[in-house]
Enzyme design. Structure first.
Site, PDB file in Angstrom:
ATOM      1  N   THR A  71      -8.433   2.666   6.833  1.00 31.14           N
ATOM      2  CA  THR A  71      -8.212   0.955   7.203  1.00 31.14           C
ATOM      3  C   THR A  71      -6.584   1.000   7.278  1.00 31.14           C
ATOM      4  O   THR A  71      -6.203  -0.126   7.651  1.00 31.14           O
ATOM      5  CB  THR A  71      -8.536   0.024   5.596  1.00 31.14           C
ATOM      6  OG1 THR A  71      -8.203   0.955   5.065  1.00 31.14           O
ATOM      7  CG2 THR A  71     -10.195  -0.223   5.996  1.00 31.14           C
TER       8      THR A  71
ATOM      9  N   ASN B  87      -4.606   9.295   1.661  1.00 29.05           N
ATOM     10  CA  ASN B  87      -4.963   8.296   3.038  1.00 29.05           C
ATOM     11  C   ASN B  87      -5.375   9.253   3.879  1.00 29.05           C
ATOM     12  O   ASN B  87      -5.569   9.247   4.603  1.00 29.05           O
ATOM     13  CB  ASN B  87      -3.508   6.885   3.629  1.00 29.05           C
ATOM     14  CG  ASN B  87      -3.990   6.382   3.344  1.00 29.05           C
ATOM     15  OD1 ASN B  87      -4.495   5.482   2.637  1.00 29.05           O
ATOM     16  ND2 ASN B  87      -3.013   5.159   3.558  1.00 29.05           N
ATOM     17  N   GLU B  88      -4.090   9.915   4.643  1.00 23.37           N
ATOM     18  CA  GLU B  88      -4.690  10.520   5.700  1.00 23.37           C
ATOM     19  C   GLU B  88      -3.054  12.060   5.800  1.00 23.37           C
ATOM     20  O   GLU B  88      -2.515  11.589   5.513  1.00 23.37           O
ATOM     21  CB  GLU B  88      -4.411  10.141   7.037  1.00 23.37           C
ATOM     22  CG  GLU B  88      -2.915   9.463   7.551  1.00 23.37           C
ATOM     23  CD  GLU B  88      -2.348   8.367   6.743  1.00 23.37           C
ATOM     24  OE1 GLU B  88      -1.565   8.119   6.087  1.00 23.37           O
ATOM     25  OE2 GLU B  88      -3.082   7.288   7.874  1.00 23.37           O
TER      26      GLU B  88
ATOM     27  N   ASP C 178       0.719  -1.102   0.360  1.00 23.80           N
ATOM     28  CA  ASP C 178       0.031  -0.127   0.318  1.00 23.80           C
ATOM     29  C   ASP C 178       0.908   1.353  -0.190  1.00 23.80           C
ATOM     30  O   ASP C 178       0.850   2.862  -0.319  1.00 23.80           O
ATOM     31  CB  ASP C 178      -1.005  -0.160   1.087  1.00 23.80           C
ATOM     32  CG  ASP C 178      -2.341  -1.201   0.952  1.00 23.80           C
ATOM     33  OD1 ASP C 178      -1.916  -1.707  -0.314  1.00 23.80           O
ATOM     34  OD2 ASP C 178      -2.938  -1.002   2.427  1.00 23.80           O
TER      35      ASP C 178
END
Length: 292
Positions: A188, A147-148, A74
């Site tokens: 996640t 993602n973040e 990922d």
């Protein structure tokens, strides 16, 4: 269709699957272009002729490829997204890592998957991303995140105090090791590991998850993706870290106010017809598995 090839060049298990795929593609006269680091690594290991590497190397995969195959986990897919995703180039994650929430095609099935892409047997998932801006003009190493974003204490320093407003309305002042502001895709990842909720991709939400908060009442909260989030670290003399998908900027002082909102662009991920987010939850998190 031109296939861009990139991957995690720090993983030794990258090279032979990629070399095998390229030999297979050459035999079928399929067009491809290689990320320079991948081409260099193949040539150095004698897995692809120098002339082939030179002829098929591209420093601009987003401009030259119709789809990009990202070999790794990922983290590798996130890096690929930051290279080509803003241009809308579809990305297929090929998993040679461990978990693979984003890179969900196993490396042993990559040839079969390429054939399916050629037949048009796939769909695109447009994943939302967040963008961040510092109001005092401070340059951030990462301006957007699939993602973040994370505000995090630095090293062995104490907890940080993070003031958060949503659409100008005070929400909370978190006293914690940090704060994660995650997309559904990122729910996640780091957020999940510290107790945040799982968000289904496409649900149009953002989750704020405190990291080891001092107060047990500081819980994760899910917000609509239409909001404007303002975050400011109040510690006066304590440096802290701002990260965007793992790319870090060290900041200090309470004068920096970060504004975070949904970005105008999305990242397009390739999914096969049978792939579903719930299937990922069952296979990766072992949901529904019975103990014998």
């Amino acid at each position: 269709m031109i296939f861009g090839i990139t991957g995690n060049t720090r993983k030794e298990q990258l090279w032979r699957p990629v070399a095998g795929l390229l030999a297979w593609m050459q035999a079928r006269q399929l067009r491809f272009c290689l990320h320079p680091a991948v081409a260099e690594g193949l040539q150095a290991r004698g897995l692809l002729e120098a002339g082939v590497c030179k002829a098929h190397t591209s420093a601009d995969l987003a401009g030259d490829a119709d789809v990009v195959l990202s070999f790794g986990g990922d983290g590798t897919l996130l890096n690929t997204a930051h290279e080509v995703g803003r241009h809308g180039t579809p990305i297929l994650g090929v998993n040679i890592g461990r978990l693979g929430f984003l890179a969900d095609v196993e490396v042993g099935h990559v040839r079969e998957t390429v054939e399916r892409l050629l037949r048009g047997e796939y769909r695109l998932e447009a994943r939302m991303v967040l963008e961040a801006e510092a109001d005092n003009g401070t340059a951030l190493e990462g301006r957007w995140a699939l993602n973040e974003f994370v505000l995090l204490r630095r090293g062995e320093t104490g907890m940080v105090s993070i003031e958060v407003k949503v659409d100008g309305v005070p929400l909370n002042t978190y006293w914690a090791d940090g704060l994660i502001i995650a997309t559904p895709t990122g729910s996640t990842a780091y957020s999940l590991s510290v107790g945040g909720p799982i968000l289904v991709p496409g649900c149009g939400s953002v989750v704020l998850t405190p990291i080891a908060p001092h107060a047990l009442t500081a819980r994760p909260i899910v917000l609509p993706d239409t909001v404007r989030i303002e975050a400011r670290v109040l510690n006066e003399d304590q440096p802290y870290v701002f990260t965007a998908d793992g790319t870090s900027t060290v900041l200090s002082g309470p004068s920096i106010r970060l504004t975070i909102r949904r970005a105008a662009h999305t990242v397009n991920l390739i999914k096969l017809p049978e792939q579903h987010f719930f299937q990922n939850l069952r296979s990766k998190l072992m949901w529904g598995a019975r103990k014998e």
